[in-house]
Scaffold this motif. Structure first.
Motif, PDB file in Angstrom:
ATOM      1  N   PRO A   1     -30.543  16.523 -10.454  1.00 56.57           N
ATOM      2  CA  PRO A   1     -29.833  16.935  -9.363  1.00 56.57           C
ATOM      3  C   PRO A   1     -30.395  18.181  -8.919  1.00 56.57           C
ATOM      4  CG  PRO A   1     -28.604  17.428 -11.531  1.00 56.57           C
ATOM      5  CD  PRO A   1     -29.837  16.370 -11.690  1.00 56.57           C
ATOM      6  N   GLN A   2     -31.362  18.904  -9.669  1.00 57.00           N
ATOM      7  CA  GLN A   2     -31.897  20.254  -9.169  1.00 57.00           C
ATOM      8  C   GLN A   2     -32.663  20.004  -7.900  1.00 57.00           C
ATOM      9  OE1 GLN A   2     -29.524  21.017 -11.337  1.00 57.00           O
ATOM     10  NE2 GLN A   2     -30.369  23.107 -11.062  1.00 57.00           N
ATOM     11  N   VAL A   3     -33.275  18.810  -7.491  1.00 56.76           N
ATOM     12  CA  VAL A   3     -34.043  18.689  -6.404  1.00 56.76           C
ATOM     13  C   VAL A   3     -33.544  17.868  -5.361  1.00 56.76           C
ATOM     14  CG1 VAL A   3     -36.270  18.615  -7.882  1.00 56.76           C
ATOM     15  CG2 VAL A   3     -34.873  16.429  -7.347  1.00 56.76           C
ATOM     16  N   MET A   4     -32.193  17.641  -5.470  1.00 55.96           N
ATOM     17  CA  MET A   4     -31.256  16.992  -4.445  1.00 55.96           C
ATOM     18  C   MET A   4     -30.824  17.966  -3.449  1.00 55.96           C
ATOM     19  SD  MET A   4     -28.946  14.338  -6.748  1.00 55.96           S
ATOM     20  CE  MET A   4     -29.355  13.532  -8.023  1.00 55.96           C
ATOM     21  N   LYS A   5     -30.840  17.574  -2.183  1.00 54.01           N
ATOM     22  CA  LYS A   5     -30.247  18.419  -1.094  1.00 54.01           C
ATOM     23  C   LYS A   5     -29.273  18.072  -0.552  1.00 54.01           C
ATOM     24  CE  LYS A   5     -34.344  20.570  -0.740  1.00 54.01           C
ATOM     25  NZ  LYS A   5     -34.581  21.560  -1.844  1.00 54.01           N
ATOM     26  N   ASP A   6     -28.718  16.617  -0.833  1.00 55.90           N
ATOM     27  CA  ASP A   6     -27.438  16.064  -0.240  1.00 55.90           C
ATOM     28  C   ASP A   6     -26.383  16.417  -1.420  1.00 55.90           C
ATOM     29  OD1 ASP A   6     -25.236  14.391   0.657  1.00 55.90           O
ATOM     30  OD2 ASP A   6     -26.777  13.129   1.336  1.00 55.90           O
ATOM     31  N   ALA A   7     -25.382  17.127  -0.605  1.00 58.10           N
ATOM     32  CA  ALA A   7     -24.111  17.572  -1.462  1.00 58.10           C
ATOM     33  C   ALA A   7     -23.483  16.454  -2.017  1.00 58.10           C
ATOM     34  CB  ALA A   7     -23.347  18.710  -0.944  1.00 58.10           C
ATOM     35  N   GLN A   8     -23.346  15.413  -1.333  1.00 60.29           N
ATOM     36  CA  GLN A   8     -22.412  14.235  -1.437  1.00 60.29           C
ATOM     37  C   GLN A   8     -23.193  13.329  -2.820  1.00 60.29           C
ATOM     38  OE1 GLN A   8     -22.139  11.383   1.727  1.00 60.29           O
ATOM     39  NE2 GLN A   8     -20.064  10.682   0.806  1.00 60.29           N
ATOM     40  N   ILE A   9     -24.524  13.045  -2.620  1.00 59.76           N
ATOM     41  CA  ILE A   9     -25.441  12.592  -3.695  1.00 59.76           C
ATOM     42  C   ILE A   9     -25.163  13.508  -5.099  1.00 59.76           C
ATOM     43  CG2 ILE A   9     -27.556  11.906  -4.504  1.00 59.76           C
ATOM     44  CD1 ILE A   9     -27.999  10.798  -1.700  1.00 59.76           C
TER      45      ILE A   9
END
Length: 183
Positions: free
Chosen positions: A111-119
């Motif tokens: 999750p640290q590299v994810m930008k989309d808050a929904q994902i």
């Protein structure tokens, strides 16, 4: 543990390098928790979550490469008792809307590299949900045995096989999804 409270979200993000959606973080090996004031429910959510990381990593090992991020986050999120019902609902909605992601996919992302808050929200919700499923359906003793297998450097598949009635992560995933659909 040492707890650092930064003046605001910007100071927290600058000091820790965390993404904009993060409200708290931990370096388990150093037992350092970072956050910022004004977080609603800090003592009910952020603090138990980050302490959960420290305690879990003390048990399974700080440098344990066989530990998937979803399990580490799932155990930490499981400490946030108020979050569980919302997470389960989010996961069930994701199944109905074909947004649900497999456990295998969860095992290969951070999750640290994810930008989309929904994902990001779905990742954490599914992480809570799978931990909840393992504990509710098979009991705390089997979950501890599973974590001990990981602590003893078994890989994820071996730990699953030695602790639960599944041969691999795909069988666990299928059983979890059935549980969610019919619960």
């Amino acid at each position: 543990a040492k707890i650092y409270i930064y003046d605001d979200p910007q100071g927290y993000q600058a000091a820790t390098g965390q993404p904009a959606w993060s409200m708290g973080s931990v370096v388990p090996k150093d037992k350092v928790i970072s956050a910022f004031p004004g977080i609603r429910g800090f003592f009910e959510t952020i603090l138990p979550h980050e302490i959960g990381h420290i305690i879990f990593r003390e048990f399974v090992g700080f440098d344990n490469n066989s530990l998937p991020i979803w399990l580490d986050e799932g155990v930490a999120c499981y400490q946030e008792k108020f979050r569980r019902p919302m997470a389960i609902k989010l996961v069930k909605d994701a199944i109905k809307e074909n947004r649900f992601v497999s456990l295998e996919w969860l095992s290969n992302i951070s999750p640290q590299v994810m930008k989309d808050a929904q994902i990001v929200n779905l990742f954490y919700a599914e992480a809570i949900s799978i931990v909840d499923y393992l504990i509710e359906e098979f009991g705390k003793a089997d979950f501890v045995f599973f974590c001990q297998a990981l602590r003893d450097k078994r890989n994820l598949e071996e730990a699953i096989r030695s602790s639960y009635p599944f041969e691999n992560i795909k069988e666990l995933d299928a059983a979890w999804q059935r549980y969610l659909k019919y619960e």
